[in-house]
Motif scaffolding. Sequence first.
Motif, PDB file in Angstrom:
ATOM      1  N   GLN A   1       0.851  -1.188   0.000  1.00 18.85           N
ATOM      2  CA  GLN A   1       0.000   0.000   0.000  1.00 18.85           C
ATOM      3  C   GLN A   1       0.894   1.248   0.000  1.00 18.85           C
ATOM      4  O   GLN A   1       1.767   1.408   0.837  1.00 18.85           O
ATOM      5  N   VAL A   2       0.633   2.119  -0.961  1.00 14.69           N
ATOM      6  CA  VAL A   2       1.430   3.326  -1.083  1.00 14.69           C
ATOM      7  C   VAL A   2       0.887   4.398  -0.142  1.00 14.69           C
ATOM      8  O   VAL A   2      -0.317   4.627  -0.070  1.00 14.69           O
ATOM      9  N   GLN A   3       1.794   5.034   0.559  1.00 12.92           N
ATOM     10  CA  GLN A   3       1.422   6.154   1.423  1.00 12.92           C
ATOM     11  C   GLN A   3       2.294   7.352   1.092  1.00 12.92           C
ATOM     12  O   GLN A   3       3.508   7.213   0.915  1.00 12.92           O
ATOM     13  N   VAL A   4       1.660   8.510   1.059  1.00 14.38           N
ATOM     14  CA  VAL A   4       2.354   9.773   0.807  1.00 14.38           C
ATOM     15  C   VAL A   4       1.990  10.709   1.956  1.00 14.38           C
ATOM     16  O   VAL A   4       0.807  10.989   2.175  1.00 14.38           O
ATOM     17  N   VAL A   5       2.986  11.155   2.682  1.00  9.01           N
ATOM     18  CA  VAL A   5       2.728  11.959   3.876  1.00  9.01           C
ATOM     19  C   VAL A   5       3.564  13.234   3.831  1.00  9.01           C
ATOM     20  O   VAL A   5       4.798  13.178   3.853  1.00  9.01           O
ATOM     21  N   GLU A   6       2.871  14.362   3.784  1.00  8.26           N
ATOM     22  CA  GLU A   6       3.549  15.663   3.803  1.00  8.26           C
ATOM     23  C   GLU A   6       3.629  16.186   5.237  1.00  8.26           C
ATOM     24  O   GLU A   6       2.774  15.865   6.074  1.00  8.26           O
TER      25      GLU A   6
ATOM     26  N   PRO B   1      -0.666   8.888  -9.659  1.00  9.44           N
ATOM     27  CA  PRO B   1      -1.863   8.419  -8.953  1.00  9.44           C
ATOM     28  C   PRO B   1      -1.834   8.554  -7.438  1.00  9.44           C
ATOM     29  O   PRO B   1      -2.870   8.392  -6.782  1.00  9.44           O
ATOM     30  N   TYR B   2      -0.669   8.872  -6.889  1.00  9.45           N
ATOM     31  CA  TYR B   2      -0.542   8.846  -5.430  1.00  9.45           C
ATOM     32  C   TYR B   2      -0.430  10.262  -4.880  1.00  9.45           C
ATOM     33  O   TYR B   2       0.461  11.027  -5.265  1.00  9.45           O
ATOM     34  N   TRP B   3      -1.343  10.564  -3.935  1.00 11.31           N
ATOM     35  CA  TRP B   3      -1.406  11.896  -3.338  1.00 11.31           C
ATOM     36  C   TRP B   3      -1.296  11.806  -1.825  1.00 11.31           C
ATOM     37  O   TRP B   3      -1.785  10.861  -1.207  1.00 11.31           O
ATOM     38  N   GLY B   4      -0.719  12.850  -1.252  1.00 12.60           N
ATOM     39  CA  GLY B   4      -0.746  12.992   0.189  1.00 12.60           C
ATOM     40  C   GLY B   4      -1.988  13.738   0.628  1.00 12.60           C
ATOM     41  O   GLY B   4      -2.810  14.172  -0.200  1.00 12.60           O
ATOM     42  N   GLN B   5      -2.105  13.925   1.932  1.00 14.14           N
ATOM     43  CA  GLN B   5      -3.273  14.586   2.484  1.00 14.14           C
ATOM     44  C   GLN B   5      -3.139  16.098   2.471  1.00 14.14           C
ATOM     45  O   GLN B   5      -4.116  16.816   2.687  1.00 14.14           O
ATOM     46  N   GLY B   6      -1.932  16.581   2.226  1.00 12.32           N
ATOM     47  CA  GLY B   6      -1.690  18.011   2.157  1.00 12.32           C
ATOM     48  C   GLY B   6      -1.224  18.588   3.484  1.00 12.32           C
ATOM     49  O   GLY B   6      -1.494  18.039   4.555  1.00 12.32           O
ATOM     50  N   THR B   7      -0.510  19.698   3.379  1.00 12.50           N
ATOM     51  CA  THR B   7      -0.066  20.421   4.562  1.00 12.50           C
ATOM     52  C   THR B   7      -0.321  21.912   4.332  1.00 12.50           C
ATOM     53  O   THR B   7      -0.039  22.441   3.253  1.00 12.50           O
ATOM     54  N   GLN B   8      -0.874  22.557   5.348  1.00 13.22           N
ATOM     55  CA  GLN B   8      -1.279  23.956   5.208  1.00 13.22           C
ATOM     56  C   GLN B   8      -0.083  24.886   5.393  1.00 13.22           C
ATOM     57  O   GLN B   8       0.661  24.770   6.374  1.00 13.22           O
ATOM     58  N   VAL B   9       0.057  25.803   4.466  1.00 15.58           N
ATOM     59  CA  VAL B   9       1.050  26.865   4.579  1.00 15.58           C
ATOM     60  C   VAL B   9       0.308  28.196   4.594  1.00 15.58           C
ATOM     61  O   VAL B   9      -0.470  28.485   3.681  1.00 15.58           O
TER      62      VAL B   9
END
Length: 120
Positions: free
Chosen positions: A1-6, A108-116
Motif C-alpha cells: 500500500q502506497v502512502q504519501v505523507v507531507e 496516482p498517489y497523493w498525500g493529504q496536504g499540509t497547510q502553509v
Amino acid sequence: QVQVVESGGGLVQPGGSLRLSCVVSGLTFSRYHLRWYRQAPGKEREFVGGIGESPVFMPYTADFVKGRFTISRDNAKSTCYLQMNSLKPEDTAVYYCNAGLSGSSPGPYWGQGTQVTVSS
C-alpha cells in the motif's frame, strides 16, 4: 500500500522560509517522479514543481515560484523536499505531494496536504 505523507507546513511571516517534506512508502522511491501542487481557498489546484526519477533526478519549478522555491529528494530516506524562501501572502495554500511514474502527470498517489499560511 502506497502512502504519501507531507509535513512541515505552518504559519510564517512574509519573507520567511519553510521546508516541506514528503515521505513516500510502499513503492520503489527512486523510480518515481515527484511533484508538488498547491490549492488556495476558492482556487483551482496549481502545479508548483517537480523532480524527476532515476537516473537523472532533475528538479524544475513553475515560473511563478522560480528563484524562490527549490525541490530536492533524498532517495535513501524516500523523502522529497520543497524549500520555500521569500514567501508571500499569495503562497498561502494547502500543499500536496504527488508521486507517479514518468509520463503520468499527475501521478496516482497523493498525500493529504499540509497547510502553509503566510501572514503577518
